[in-house]
Design a protein around this motif. Sequence first.
Motif, mmCIF file in Angstrom:
data_model
loop_
_atom_site.group_PDB
_atom_site.id
_atom_site.type_symbol
_atom_site.label_atom_id
_atom_site.label_comp_id
_atom_site.label_asym_id
_atom_site.label_seq_id
_atom_site.Cartn_x
_atom_site.Cartn_y
_atom_site.Cartn_z
ATOM 1 N N LYS B 256 56.518 7.909 37.423
ATOM 2 C CA LYS B 256 57.572 8.503 36.591
ATOM 3 C C LYS B 256 58.873 7.712 36.742
ATOM 4 O O LYS B 256 59.612 7.515 35.789
ATOM 5 C CB LYS B 256 57.798 9.960 37.002
ATOM 6 C CG LYS B 256 56.795 10.913 36.368
ATOM 7 C CD LYS B 256 57.025 12.330 36.812
ATOM 8 C CE LYS B 256 55.932 13.229 36.271
ATOM 9 N NZ LYS B 256 55.874 14.510 36.973
ATOM 10 N N ARG B 257 59.136 7.265 37.975
ATOM 11 C CA ARG B 257 60.364 6.513 38.215
ATOM 12 C C ARG B 257 60.324 5.164 37.473
ATOM 13 O O ARG B 257 61.302 4.759 36.850
ATOM 14 C CB ARG B 257 60.525 6.287 39.724
ATOM 15 C CG ARG B 257 61.924 5.931 40.092
ATOM 16 C CD ARG B 257 62.196 6.158 41.567
ATOM 17 N NE ARG B 257 63.290 5.293 41.947
ATOM 18 C CZ ARG B 257 63.129 4.166 42.614
ATOM 19 N NH1 ARG B 257 61.938 3.788 42.987
ATOM 20 N NH2 ARG B 257 64.168 3.424 42.912
ATOM 21 N N ILE B 258 59.159 4.513 37.522
ATOM 22 C CA ILE B 258 59.010 3.236 36.803
ATOM 23 C C ILE B 258 59.243 3.466 35.314
ATOM 24 O O ILE B 258 59.975 2.732 34.646
ATOM 25 C CB ILE B 258 57.598 2.639 37.034
ATOM 26 C CG1 ILE B 258 57.439 2.224 38.491
ATOM 27 C CG2 ILE B 258 57.349 1.449 36.120
ATOM 28 C CD1 ILE B 258 56.022 1.891 38.888
ATOM 29 N N ILE B 259 58.602 4.529 34.796
ATOM 30 C CA ILE B 259 58.728 4.827 33.366
ATOM 31 C C ILE B 259 60.183 5.121 33.018
ATOM 32 O O ILE B 259 60.717 4.627 32.021
ATOM 33 C CB ILE B 259 57.809 6.011 32.981
ATOM 34 C CG1 ILE B 259 56.352 5.567 33.074
ATOM 35 C CG2 ILE B 259 58.113 6.530 31.578
ATOM 36 C CD1 ILE B 259 55.348 6.689 32.993
ATOM 37 N N SER B 263 62.337 2.999 30.522
ATOM 38 C CA SER B 263 62.853 3.718 29.355
ATOM 39 C C SER B 263 64.349 3.526 29.238
ATOM 40 O O SER B 263 64.888 3.386 28.145
ATOM 41 C CB SER B 263 62.590 5.216 29.472
ATOM 42 O OG SER B 263 61.246 5.452 29.501
ATOM 43 N N GLN B 264 65.013 3.507 30.392
ATOM 44 C CA GLN B 264 66.472 3.317 30.399
ATOM 45 C C GLN B 264 66.820 1.970 29.763
ATOM 46 O O GLN B 264 67.693 1.885 28.895
ATOM 47 C CB GLN B 264 66.952 3.363 31.848
ATOM 48 C CG GLN B 264 68.431 3.098 32.039
ATOM 49 C CD GLN B 264 69.259 4.319 31.719
ATOM 50 O OE1 GLN B 264 68.935 5.406 32.154
ATOM 51 N NE2 GLN B 264 70.302 4.166 30.941
ATOM 52 N N PHE B 421 72.490 9.722 23.319
ATOM 53 C CA PHE B 421 71.820 8.669 24.083
ATOM 54 C C PHE B 421 71.967 8.846 25.586
ATOM 55 O O PHE B 421 71.146 8.367 26.357
ATOM 56 C CB PHE B 421 72.353 7.292 23.671
ATOM 57 C CG PHE B 421 71.486 6.639 22.669
ATOM 58 C CD1 PHE B 421 70.428 5.838 23.056
ATOM 59 C CD2 PHE B 421 71.686 6.851 21.327
ATOM 60 C CE1 PHE B 421 69.602 5.263 22.117
ATOM 61 C CE2 PHE B 421 70.872 6.284 20.376
ATOM 62 C CZ PHE B 421 69.821 5.483 20.777
ATOM 63 N N THR B 422 73.039 9.518 25.988
ATOM 64 C CA THR B 422 73.304 9.631 27.420
ATOM 65 C C THR B 422 72.558 10.807 28.021
ATOM 66 O O THR B 422 71.958 10.703 29.084
ATOM 67 C CB THR B 422 74.816 9.798 27.659
ATOM 68 O OG1 THR B 422 75.502 8.782 26.937
ATOM 69 C CG2 THR B 422 75.156 9.693 29.119
ATOM 70 N N ALA B 426 67.496 8.481 31.983
ATOM 71 C CA ALA B 426 67.166 8.444 33.413
ATOM 72 C C ALA B 426 68.416 8.249 34.251
ATOM 73 O O ALA B 426 68.548 8.809 35.326
ATOM 74 C CB ALA B 426 66.167 7.321 33.673
ATOM 75 N N ASN B 427 69.322 7.442 33.750
ATOM 76 C CA ASN B 427 70.548 7.198 34.489
ATOM 77 C C ASN B 427 71.729 7.237 33.523
ATOM 78 O O ASN B 427 72.118 6.221 32.958
ATOM 79 C CB ASN B 427 70.445 5.827 35.176
ATOM 80 C CG ASN B 427 71.420 5.717 36.309
ATOM 81 O OD1 ASN B 427 72.474 6.356 36.292
ATOM 82 N ND2 ASN B 427 71.079 4.921 37.296
ATOM 83 N N PRO B 428 72.315 8.430 33.319
ATOM 84 C CA PRO B 428 73.375 8.562 32.310
ATOM 85 C C PRO B 428 74.556 7.623 32.552
ATOM 86 O O PRO B 428 75.181 7.159 31.595
ATOM 87 C CB PRO B 428 73.817 10.024 32.451
ATOM 88 C CG PRO B 428 72.687 10.718 33.091
ATOM 89 C CD PRO B 428 72.018 9.710 33.967
#
Lengths: 237, 844
Positions: B256-259, B263-264, B421-422, B426-428
């Motif tokens: 999930k972290r890789i995805i 994705s980010q 978008f934010t 995964a990392n806003p």
Amino acid sequence: MLTRQRTIILIIKYLIMSELLKLNQVNLTYQTGIDNIKVLKDIDLKTMKKETISFVGESGSGKTSLIMLIAGLEKVTSGQIFFRNQDITRLSEDEVSKIRRKNIGIIFQSFYLIPNYTAVENVALTLELNKFKDPQNEAKELLERFGLKHRLNNLPSQLSGGEQQRVAIARAIATKPELILADEPTGNLDSENSAMISEILFNYVKEEGSSLILVTHDEKLADKAQRKIEIKDGKID
Amino acid sequence: MEKLIKLNVLGLVIKYAFKDLSRNFKKIFSIIVTLFISLFILSSILTLEDSLKKELNDNAKALLGGDLEIDYNRSQGNLDLVNRVKDIATLSQMVEFSTMISTLDRPNNQSLFTRIKTIDEQYPLYGSVTYEPEDAFNRIHQEDNTILVNENIFKSLKLRVDEKIKVQDQVFTVAGMVKTVPDVSGFVAFGEFALTGKQTLDLIKLNIGSFLNYEYKVRFNDGDDIETLRKKIQDIFKDDQKVILRYPENSASGIKRIINNFSQFLSLVSISAMLIAGIGIANTLLSFINQNNMSISVRKAVGFFSGDIKIIYYLQLLILLTTITIASFALSFLFVPIANIYISKGLGLSIQPLFSVINLFKVFTVGLLVLIIFSIPTINAIDRVKASNLFRNVFQNLQFYYSKKSILFSIILLCLLIILFTIKSANPSYSLIYFGSFFTCLLVFFLLSRTIIFLLKKLKVNSNIPFKVSIKNITQTKSITPITIMSLGLGVTLLLTLAMVGTNFKREIGKSIPEIAPDYFFVGIQQNEKEAFVQKVLGMEKDINLEVVPIITSGVSKINGKDPKTFIKPSNDSYWVIRSERRSSWSDIAPKDNPIIEGNWWDLMRPNQLQISLDAKVARDFGIKIGDIFTLNIYGKEIDGEVINFRDVDYRDLSINFAMLFNPQFAKNIPHEYLATAKFKDVNQFNEINMIDSFPSISIIKIADYLTKVTAILNQVFVAVTLISAITIIIGLIVISSAIIVQGKIKEFQNLVFKILGFSKKEIIYSSIIEFLIMFMSVISIAMLFAAIGSYFIIENIFELNWLFDFKSLILLGFIIGLITLFLIITTNLKFLSPKVYPLIRNQ
């Protein structure tokens, strides 16, 4: 005594009723950098319904500016313009557009047909805007009346100058406006086409009872109008 | 913003919108292409992300291996407690460990470091195992010393069914080849693996280097209440500190972290594509409206309201957007099966395209927001078109036009776009940084254009006519220099950034093993084997760089007396330090490649106090200060250690690196094993099989093999990045072209006048080139700076690779982009060099 008074009132009433356009102390000034150019100076003018008027004068005298003001396409610097007793100088751009849409047809020297619309579509544009029942057919009929039956579905680039101007006239008169404004309608045409356009225009005005104000350098055309007004240095001579 | 048009005019406006769109299709083709590409990227990314997440959610139980997992890490755990679970649910026990497997009785035997999972008959509780031949799975349960190896081991060691192989020093029979297992969330995602029966455990010597892990998977009986059973099991283990209970919703956290990370990146690429496309659309639309200047004047003259005309244009965009959204969203479904080829290889997941109304709506909304934001200043310019132009026969070129209201409206829409978008990214913070950077770039390029105009106005022009003309074109009132520089600047920045990301990737892939990286890692060296091991390795080659360090395992129980989980979120990069027991070491001196950046090395005056040297990044992420206390669980005993320094640890150099180092005075008495690294002068001198024969319990990891795997993964990522970049580059080029076309259309008439006045074609071309060079030379230097910063951020933070500033490549790329742009300008201008006089003079 009473009858005479009544007659005078009736005459005044008639005159007011049949007055189409009234310009009251109209001035137009353009600002170019630090200079102000006075294009029109204290113009006073009245025109009656069904009247035909031609404006003549040298280039730069202010003829075209005057009909731009009458069409409501420019704002006066000062003064008032009454169209059917309504001061159009106080109206918003959209309100003036509404009046123009219903009551004023404009013909330009360079025709200005929409390039990617056919002849019929150019004419139908104003009819559709005024919610005519069958704009396409009415446009066709009008063009046929102007001898353009064979050109109905041609684009402007496929028409000759004379043909383009006939389409432009058809577009201007399609809604049977009370006032037709024409700026050098024959200015881009040869003598043969000029004569034809002139005939079409004056015949139409006569038949439909519209008023016509035209700007021209063509003395022959100007002479056809009931009134010929010369403009010199922004003033009516 | 707009006056509401009356309903009866609406029909007419819609009719003209359709008519104009069908007639002007060719003129706005670049809008269609740009919009399609950018929406296609966005749709593909959203569809792919959703499909992946659905796959993970749908198979959460299979990925975890049960309704619940009881993880005891290195120890067998409390079997009494485990047996109590058996009373209420089905239990499957498995033990994972790593060791060497090697071929037997061949002239050149080969070996591989492999993760072995011992399973019982209950495995798998969910999902299924695919294997060959048919009876292979039963054989590992029924026959002793049988093993099912994964496809890669089977092929790379060229094994056959029933062939004998060695696992440590035990002979096993290959029962077959396992193709897939359902619980891929653990070890099998990236490494070699094999399945054996549970009896194997008794045959193999296991140590720290075996990375041993005891797990019990639980399946609830059908119809049982999940929450009640979960509660019951939690109660059973409530006093057991060593156990970790996992649930399906926490499964596959690594994947999930890789995805999420990928994705980010993709989300940033897609918003880049959208924003850049927006600029292109604004330019093309401006050019289009300029071409329709006369038609707009005519419409106004016959009585159309300005608002109605604007709505005709907005409607055309809306029709385009709706059609293109549906088309791009539908096509994105074709993209998923292509992506699946890579994903199934890399992650062991098989994904199907997933239709989502929310995603369709999101794509449409993003498209709508971008279209409106960027078309407002262009379509608002319609208000500036005067019908009176028709009398004067002069049509001034339109500019972007903003009113206070429209600026406010645009800002609101922009905020909506940023939020869209934010939120849920995964990392806003990355998304916010990105938007901030984008608009900073835009502002800088705008200021640059004003500076150029200001400076050129001051410049005293010589008698060179083309030079004079080009300066006049740039500095004239209402010139489009700011638009051109902003578009060109952003386009070039995008191209350079992606190109630099690409070259850094290529370098990272092409790079051989890091210089200080050893050739081999040896794990699981016992205290009594250490000397013999050293002698054996030195016997193979004397001129060797051999490093042997002690190793113990420990878990962090508390930090400053509090639960360590309260210091960090599971999504943080450094969470791994507390996830389970970690290996730590000790050293007399600070490692050469681990410089101390805060605090001092060991305090020799306190030999009885555990002192800890901590990885500086870990300290930062946990918010640890010098002097803080870590309570460590070492072999069941809780020991307090004081953090006394921070080291800068770079795990990417592949040498021995530990998050925690202890003071040797205290740690040397703790039972430990050894870890060794060896760098040979001639790696061929090392005999792997001989070493395994002598030390069967030692695991040997060949760095080159590991790097090959990493390179293979990087290669797949590189292919994805290159593909997406290539698509975005196309958008960038379209934007640059659109900026040129805006100028080109304006120049068409100018060139005609020049032609009539007697200008030669050569002089017109010269003036265009000079104009371009003035703008491009100013843009390229700033674009290079932005590209360097942008690519550094992407490479270092998102991909966690080493970024290198390659000035030569940057200059070369800048030069190539310059040449392409110049080529575009010349070809565009050539089209306008020989204008058709008749239609221009006749105002057609």
